[in-house]
Motif scaffolding. Structure first.
Motif, mmCIF file in Angstrom:
data_model
loop_
_atom_site.group_PDB
_atom_site.id
_atom_site.type_symbol
_atom_site.label_atom_id
_atom_site.label_comp_id
_atom_site.label_asym_id
_atom_site.label_seq_id
_atom_site.Cartn_x
_atom_site.Cartn_y
_atom_site.Cartn_z
ATOM 1 N N ARG A 141 0.789 -1.196 0.045
ATOM 2 C CA ARG A 141 -0.078 -0.080 0.000
ATOM 3 C C ARG A 141 0.754 1.178 0.123
ATOM 4 N NH1 ARG A 141 -4.371 -0.689 4.652
ATOM 5 N NH2 ARG A 141 -2.327 -0.581 5.969
ATOM 6 N N LEU A 142 0.343 2.270 -0.449
ATOM 7 C CA LEU A 142 1.027 3.424 -0.695
ATOM 8 C C LEU A 142 0.263 4.564 0.189
ATOM 9 C CD1 LEU A 142 1.449 3.659 -4.772
ATOM 10 C CD2 LEU A 142 2.826 2.427 -2.814
ATOM 11 N N PHE A 143 1.053 5.163 1.167
ATOM 12 C CA PHE A 143 0.648 6.133 2.252
ATOM 13 C C PHE A 143 1.293 7.583 1.768
ATOM 14 C CE2 PHE A 143 0.092 8.663 6.187
ATOM 15 C CZ PHE A 143 -1.098 8.350 6.559
ATOM 16 N N HIS A 144 0.588 8.739 1.477
ATOM 17 C CA HIS A 144 1.278 9.742 1.314
ATOM 18 C C HIS A 144 0.869 10.705 2.504
ATOM 19 C CE1 HIS A 144 0.461 13.954 -0.778
ATOM 20 N NE2 HIS A 144 1.863 13.852 -0.401
ATOM 21 N N GLY A 145 2.151 10.834 3.234
ATOM 22 C CA GLY A 145 2.195 11.574 4.544
ATOM 23 C C GLY A 145 3.222 11.199 5.285
ATOM 24 N N ASP A 146 3.438 11.645 6.311
ATOM 25 C CA ASP A 146 4.805 11.443 7.346
ATOM 26 C C ASP A 146 4.391 10.445 8.462
ATOM 27 O OD1 ASP A 146 2.802 12.749 8.707
ATOM 28 O OD2 ASP A 146 4.211 14.330 9.358
ATOM 29 N N ILE A 147 5.469 10.222 9.019
ATOM 30 C CA ILE A 147 5.270 9.302 10.263
ATOM 31 C C ILE A 147 4.146 9.444 11.164
ATOM 32 C CG2 ILE A 147 6.093 8.096 12.328
ATOM 33 C CD1 ILE A 147 8.803 7.912 10.914
ATOM 34 N N ALA A 148 4.063 10.751 11.638
ATOM 35 C CA ALA A 148 3.088 11.105 12.542
ATOM 36 C C ALA A 148 1.387 10.929 12.063
ATOM 37 C CB ALA A 148 3.001 12.810 12.998
ATOM 38 N N SER A 149 1.378 11.286 10.847
ATOM 39 C CA SER A 149 0.225 11.099 10.122
ATOM 40 C C SER A 149 -0.282 9.540 10.064
ATOM 41 C CB SER A 149 -0.234 12.022 9.066
ATOM 42 O OG SER A 149 0.993 11.261 8.069
#
Length: 293
Positions: A141-149
């Protein structure tokens, strides 16, 4: 904006002769670790199979890790086999580590979530996986964001999943501290952390201190196993390069593997809230801040 969410693969890349050009990703040195894979063949059959697939793929890209580091990643996942269900890769660039992880999915039975603030890198890394290990794409899966999000929107919303987190995102001290500290809120779901570029230094503007950030979050009694290359002094690798002025500390390990059972968070303070790591700001502003870091 899609920041803080999963995104779908770009299907238009499937027929592209040069996905990097189509995505407007600049290839700087053109270094590819597969040129040194022969030094590690016939030592681990799993790595041998992965290396053969990568060697046979025709794609323009560059890697930012050594061949030894990629070889060691396979050994680490083998050692942790059975203790994790999902690998979270933070900072994918052009899919060097992503391809190694994808090649391990079937053997070690885990899912792979790729996390990056730049969707172009997510798309390229996915396409590289699709061309090299197509059988693994159903578990990526691809998650557009940073660790916190990712922690807030995925890890804290998921029960019973054991994670390994691989960090090769921003290298600036303040940002790595923030990244690592955000994991405090999901600490009971993390089996191990793997951090890359623990030997990296550069100009004062870059503030590349991944190793020092780990000590800041986990304490000076940090327990880790070194992986990857360790370069000698007075070599090309220990001198600032022509691109960003980066170089490697002589004798320092390229990466750290932190088993969470042997480590503890000394930062953040328990009174700090998860929301302190997700300030109310426009998503595009937050993305620009991470890109600058």
């Amino acid at each position: 904006m899609t920041f803080g969410t999963f995104i779908e693969p770009d299907l238009s890349l499937r027929d592209s002769e040069d996905p990097a050009a189509q995505l407007d990703i600049q290839v700087y040195s053109g270094y590819q670790a597969r040129g040194a894979y022969d030094h590690f063949l016939r030592e681990n059959s799993i790595f041998d199979n992965i290396a053969q697939r990568i060697l046979s793929a025709d794609l323009r890209y560059e890697d930012q890790c050594s061949a030894r580091y990629y070889y060691d990643l396979v050994r680490v996942l083998r050692d942790f086999n059975g203790h994790f269900d999902r690998l979270v890769e933070v900072g994918v660039f052009m899919g060097g580590s992503s391809s190694i992880f994808a090649g391990c999915i079937e053997k070690f039975d885990f899912d792979l979530d790729m996390v990056d603030i730049n969707p172009k890198y997510l798309q390229f890394a996915y396409e590289r996986i699709r061309r090299t290990f197509p059988e693994a794409t159903g578990r990526v899966r691809l998650f557009h964001g940073d660790i916190a999000s990712y922690v807030r929107h995925v890890m804290l919303e998921t029960q019973g999943v054991r994670h390994i987190l691989h960090h090769d995102g921003a290298h600036k001290f303040n940002q790595v501290v923030k990244d690592m500290a955000a994991l405090y809120y999901a600490r009971d779901r993390i089996y191990a952390i793997i951090a890359q570029d623990t030997h990296l230094r550069g100009t004062i503007e870059k503030m590349n201190f991944v190793d020092m950030a780990l000590y800041a979050v986990f304490g000076t009694d940090l327990k880790y196993a070194p992986i990857g290359e360790s370069y000698a002094a007075d070599t090309e690798m220990s001198r600032p390069n022509i691109y960003q002025g980066n170089y490697f500390v002589p004798g320092a390990a390229e990466g750290f593997v932190l088993p969470m059972a042997a480590n503890r968070f000394v930062y953040p303070h328990p009174a700090l809230r998860m929301d302190d790591f997700l300030p109310p700001a426009r998503a595009e502003t937050r993305q620009r801040e991470y890109e600058a870091a």
